[in-house]
Motif scaffolding. Sequence first.
Motif, PDB file in Angstrom:
ATOM      1  N   ASP A   1       0.764  -1.225   0.028  1.00 62.51           N
ATOM      2  CA  ASP A   1       0.171   0.109  -0.030  1.00 62.51           C
ATOM      3  C   ASP A   1       0.745   1.069   0.058  1.00 62.51           C
ATOM      4  OD1 ASP A   1       1.043   0.271   2.617  1.00 62.51           O
ATOM      5  OD2 ASP A   1      -0.969  -0.486   3.427  1.00 62.51           O
ATOM      6  N   SER A   2       0.410   2.333   0.154  1.00 62.62           N
ATOM      7  CA  SER A   2       0.926   3.563   0.099  1.00 62.62           C
ATOM      8  C   SER A   2       1.711   3.825   1.258  1.00 62.62           C
ATOM      9  CB  SER A   2       0.026   4.863  -0.242  1.00 62.62           C
ATOM     10  OG  SER A   2      -0.768   4.703   0.937  1.00 62.62           O
ATOM     11  N   ASP A   3       1.545   3.220   2.473  1.00 60.79           N
ATOM     12  CA  ASP A   3       2.577   3.230   3.326  1.00 60.79           C
ATOM     13  C   ASP A   3       3.812   2.224   3.565  1.00 60.79           C
ATOM     14  OD1 ASP A   3       0.885   5.386   4.724  1.00 60.79           O
ATOM     15  OD2 ASP A   3      -0.515   3.948   5.483  1.00 60.79           O
ATOM     16  N   LEU A   4       3.604   1.620   2.329  1.00 57.41           N
ATOM     17  CA  LEU A   4       4.734   0.505   2.180  1.00 57.41           C
ATOM     18  C   LEU A   4       4.534  -0.797   3.043  1.00 57.41           C
ATOM     19  CD1 LEU A   4       7.960   2.648   1.340  1.00 57.41           C
ATOM     20  CD2 LEU A   4       6.117   2.070   0.010  1.00 57.41           C
ATOM     21  N   ARG A   5       3.389  -1.208   3.256  1.00 58.64           N
ATOM     22  CA  ARG A   5       2.966  -2.302   3.852  1.00 58.64           C
ATOM     23  C   ARG A   5       2.604  -3.277   3.044  1.00 58.64           C
ATOM     24  NH1 ARG A   5       2.495  -2.019   9.447  1.00 58.64           N
ATOM     25  NH2 ARG A   5       2.800   0.029  10.439  1.00 58.64           N
ATOM     26  N   TYR A   6       2.766  -4.560   3.237  1.00 59.17           N
ATOM     27  CA  TYR A   6       2.392  -5.701   2.158  1.00 59.17           C
ATOM     28  C   TYR A   6       0.972  -5.797   2.109  1.00 59.17           C
ATOM     29  CZ  TYR A   6       7.156  -7.284   1.331  1.00 59.17           C
ATOM     30  OH  TYR A   6       8.659  -7.198   0.961  1.00 59.17           O
TER      31      TYR A   6
ATOM     32  N   TYR B   1      13.735  -8.861   6.598  1.00 66.99           N
ATOM     33  CA  TYR B   1      15.128  -8.539   6.047  1.00 66.99           C
ATOM     34  C   TYR B   1      15.792  -7.846   7.275  1.00 66.99           C
ATOM     35  CZ  TYR B   1      12.852  -9.420   1.718  1.00 66.99           C
ATOM     36  OH  TYR B   1      12.039  -9.981   0.679  1.00 66.99           O
ATOM     37  N   SER B   2      17.228  -7.817   7.078  1.00 66.99           N
ATOM     38  CA  SER B   2      17.754  -6.989   8.011  1.00 66.99           C
ATOM     39  C   SER B   2      17.430  -5.401   7.642  1.00 66.99           C
ATOM     40  CB  SER B   2      19.445  -7.114   7.462  1.00 66.99           C
ATOM     41  OG  SER B   2      19.681  -6.697   6.325  1.00 66.99           O
ATOM     42  N   LYS B   3      17.901  -4.508   8.605  1.00 67.25           N
ATOM     43  CA  LYS B   3      17.597  -3.225   8.511  1.00 67.25           C
ATOM     44  C   LYS B   3      18.121  -2.660   7.368  1.00 67.25           C
ATOM     45  CE  LYS B   3      17.631   1.194  11.172  1.00 67.25           C
ATOM     46  NZ  LYS B   3      17.954   1.794   9.970  1.00 67.25           N
ATOM     47  N   GLU B   4      19.509  -2.956   6.962  1.00 72.25           N
ATOM     48  CA  GLU B   4      20.280  -2.355   5.871  1.00 72.25           C
ATOM     49  C   GLU B   4      19.425  -2.769   4.486  1.00 72.25           C
ATOM     50  OE1 GLU B   4      24.633  -2.583   3.772  1.00 72.25           O
ATOM     51  OE2 GLU B   4      24.185  -3.656   5.679  1.00 72.25           O
ATOM     52  N   THR B   5      19.114  -4.038   4.356  1.00 65.24           N
ATOM     53  CA  THR B   5      18.488  -4.839   3.441  1.00 65.24           C
ATOM     54  C   THR B   5      17.065  -4.025   3.120  1.00 65.24           C
ATOM     55  OG1 THR B   5      19.376  -6.669   3.178  1.00 65.24           O
ATOM     56  CG2 THR B   5      17.625  -6.524   1.887  1.00 65.24           C
ATOM     57  N   ALA B   6      16.152  -4.029   4.153  1.00 61.31           N
ATOM     58  CA  ALA B   6      14.859  -3.367   4.487  1.00 61.31           C
ATOM     59  C   ALA B   6      14.874  -1.750   3.827  1.00 61.31           C
ATOM     60  CB  ALA B   6      14.219  -3.457   5.670  1.00 61.31           C
ATOM     61  N   ASP B   7      15.862  -1.055   4.393  1.00 60.72           N
ATOM     62  CA  ASP B   7      15.873   0.315   4.144  1.00 60.72           C
ATOM     63  C   ASP B   7      16.168   0.688   2.677  1.00 60.72           C
ATOM     64  OD1 ASP B   7      15.401   1.226   6.620  1.00 60.72           O
ATOM     65  OD2 ASP B   7      17.645   1.221   7.215  1.00 60.72           O
ATOM     66  N   THR B   8      17.234  -0.590   2.005  1.00 62.12           N
ATOM     67  CA  THR B   8      17.147  -0.092   0.457  1.00 62.12           C
ATOM     68  C   THR B   8      16.087  -0.363  -0.378  1.00 62.12           C
ATOM     69  OG1 THR B   8      19.689  -1.144   0.828  1.00 62.12           O
ATOM     70  CG2 THR B   8      18.710  -1.139  -1.176  1.00 62.12           C
ATOM     71  N   ILE B   9      15.209  -1.585   0.056  1.00 61.47           N
ATOM     72  CA  ILE B   9      14.099  -1.816  -0.637  1.00 61.47           C
ATOM     73  C   ILE B   9      13.136  -0.609  -0.303  1.00 61.47           C
ATOM     74  CG2 ILE B   9      12.098  -3.353  -0.807  1.00 61.47           C
ATOM     75  CD1 ILE B   9      14.075  -5.717   0.256  1.00 61.47           C
ATOM     76  N   ARG B  10      12.691  -0.174   0.777  1.00 60.85           N
ATOM     77  CA  ARG B  10      11.899   1.024   0.706  1.00 60.85           C
ATOM     78  C   ARG B  10      12.420   2.286   0.232  1.00 60.85           C
ATOM     79  NH1 ARG B  10       8.246   0.069   5.228  1.00 60.85           N
ATOM     80  NH2 ARG B  10       8.150   2.182   5.708  1.00 60.85           N
ATOM     81  N   SER B  11      13.510   2.396   0.181  1.00 61.42           N
ATOM     82  CA  SER B  11      14.108   3.662  -0.506  1.00 61.42           C
ATOM     83  C   SER B  11      13.576   3.745  -2.059  1.00 61.42           C
ATOM     84  CB  SER B  11      15.615   3.810  -0.546  1.00 61.42           C
ATOM     85  OG  SER B  11      16.213   2.910  -1.014  1.00 61.42           O
TER      86      SER B  11
ATOM     87  N   LYS C   1       2.328  -6.459   7.052  1.00 65.17           N
ATOM     88  CA  LYS C   1       3.780  -6.466   7.532  1.00 65.17           C
ATOM     89  C   LYS C   1       4.662  -5.752   6.629  1.00 65.17           C
ATOM     90  CE  LYS C   1       3.391 -11.122   9.631  1.00 65.17           C
ATOM     91  NZ  LYS C   1       3.981 -12.352   9.562  1.00 65.17           N
ATOM     92  N   THR C   2       5.735  -5.127   7.345  1.00 63.68           N
ATOM     93  CA  THR C   2       6.861  -4.399   6.684  1.00 63.68           C
ATOM     94  C   THR C   2       8.124  -5.385   6.193  1.00 63.68           C
ATOM     95  OG1 THR C   2       7.938  -3.553   8.364  1.00 63.68           O
ATOM     96  CG2 THR C   2       5.905  -2.395   7.580  1.00 63.68           C
ATOM     97  N   ASP C   3       9.026  -4.831   5.297  1.00 69.00           N
ATOM     98  CA  ASP C   3      10.119  -5.309   4.842  1.00 69.00           C
ATOM     99  C   ASP C   3      11.144  -5.435   6.152  1.00 69.00           C
ATOM    100  OD1 ASP C   3       9.958  -5.512   2.089  1.00 69.00           O
ATOM    101  OD2 ASP C   3      10.068  -3.117   2.266  1.00 69.00           O
ATOM    102  N   PHE C   4      10.939  -4.708   7.135  1.00 67.53           N
ATOM    103  CA  PHE C   4      11.696  -5.038   8.519  1.00 67.53           C
ATOM    104  C   PHE C   4      11.031  -6.419   9.379  1.00 67.53           C
ATOM    105  CE2 PHE C   4      11.690  -0.418   8.058  1.00 67.53           C
ATOM    106  CZ  PHE C   4      13.022  -0.043   8.053  1.00 67.53           C
TER     107      PHE C   4
END
Length: 550
Positions: free
Chosen positions: A85-90, A118-128, A112-115
């Motif tokens: 969704d627009s809040d980046l939740r699955y 995945y690890s914080k680093e990977t999740a941050d990359t995907i969300r960016s 649920k979210t990427d966090f």
Amino acid sequence: MIRKKIYRQILFYVLFALFICWTVIEPEIHLSVKYGCLIILFVFLIHSLVEKRHLYKKLSVKYKNRSDLLNSIFMNCPDLIYMKDSDLRYIDCNPVMKKMLCIDNESSIAKKTDFDFYSKETADTIRSYDKKVIDNAGIVSYKIEKQMFNGETKIYDSLLAPIVKKDEISGVLGILRDVTTVEQLKERILIQNAQLNSILDNIPFMLYMKDLEGRVITCNSRVEKNIGISREKLIGLPSTNIYVENNAEKIKQEDEQVIKTKQALIIEVQSSTYTNTPVWYEVTKSPILDINNDIIGIIVIVKNIDSEKRREEQERILMSTITHDLKTPTNAQITAMDILLKETLGKLNDDQREIIQHSKNSNVYMKNMISTLIAAYKSEIQSIILEPQTFDYEDLVKTTIQELSMLAYTKNQNLVLESSLKDNMVTADKLQLKRAMINLIANAITYGFENTNIVISLKEVDENVSFDVTNNSHFIPQEKLAEIFEKFKTNVNAKFEKASTGLGLYLSKKIITKHNGQMRAQSFENQTCIFGFTVPRVFKEEKSQSKTTY
């Protein structure tokens, strides 16, 4: 069909307008007319509603088919698919992604979210990247490495697109393809390419590859260094740019020969392309073949052989010196001994004759040794060229035995011929085979015991003919037999007066090998030795690399 619908709607609106007009403007109009118009309008209205219902059913089926198709793609696509969704939740994901995330198919990842995965680093990359899609309302692609739960690292090629609803972005659709194998293969190819370039750049000669049109594909650093043109500029240019001399036509002819025959071509050429003085080069052109054995290019190796050519010249001068400074005076001494033995200068007593005869024999031996050295030298600098002809094999052996009979007579040896040949005719180089036979029989006489028989055997072996010489002589250990056909190797039991250059057997092996035959040597402790060879009854020249010298 569309026109009929339009006409019916127009007619409906006209009748409706007339009905209103009559009702308002002509209130006194007869009721039957009003009811008639009203009934017609009702019929048109019912018909329109039925048509709309049919249209709705068709659209429902169409959208259902599309929905089924999308659902089938979603469920069976081998790529990872997710929606946020627009809040980046699955919102949801397909079974392949659930398997990757180690989630049961019946479970949901909604909210649920990427966090959570995945690890914080990977999740941050995907969300960016997801945010870029929403902010820019455009498609985004990228590669990402993801650490799996089992510790394995996967590489995904990702494609993101916005989900638009009522002209507003309501979420993100993501499609991820596992390209781990492809990326690993690319990395291996890059490593192998770097290793190959390292090898090519460090080999001690120039090397380049060209396509069938003669354009340079690649080259090593030595080509760049010698011609002063960078590899990047040279690629795509005609290979004639590598040479200074105007020899484009000759190079084209050589390439056409390689392409036609699919065989390597070796050329020795003297050129001043890379130096101020002429230098000898050996140019080897070999075909590059694909998996279908079709030629797709030519690889060229240019090797500096100037030092080898200088050494050959020095050897030629040395052999000329041997011929002049050793053979000429030796011949003069033999002639002088013959004059003395003929008693031209006076009578000789028995002791004098014996001494002169021994001296002559020594000089004759020296002359033969010099001739053998010269023959060995010639066989080294130029390959033995065979001139096959059909001849009587047994007759050639008889002639050879007759020529050597006097040598055997001095040691009271008998030369015995044993032949089991059914067909005496052989196709080979008669002169070269005779040289090999002479070497083997003379070797047997020289090292054989006095007062013994030397047996020469001729046999048929399948499509081959054999030649064996058996004599009685000292036992030769196996380790010495293994190297007896090498250059400058002699019989280990030879006495001083039987000194030899060790080239006779070496030359014999070269002749037999050239005939596609095989040499052999055996020695037994009962003081019996067998030396011989086997050659094809009909010589067939094998295909080999062609070599040209300019």
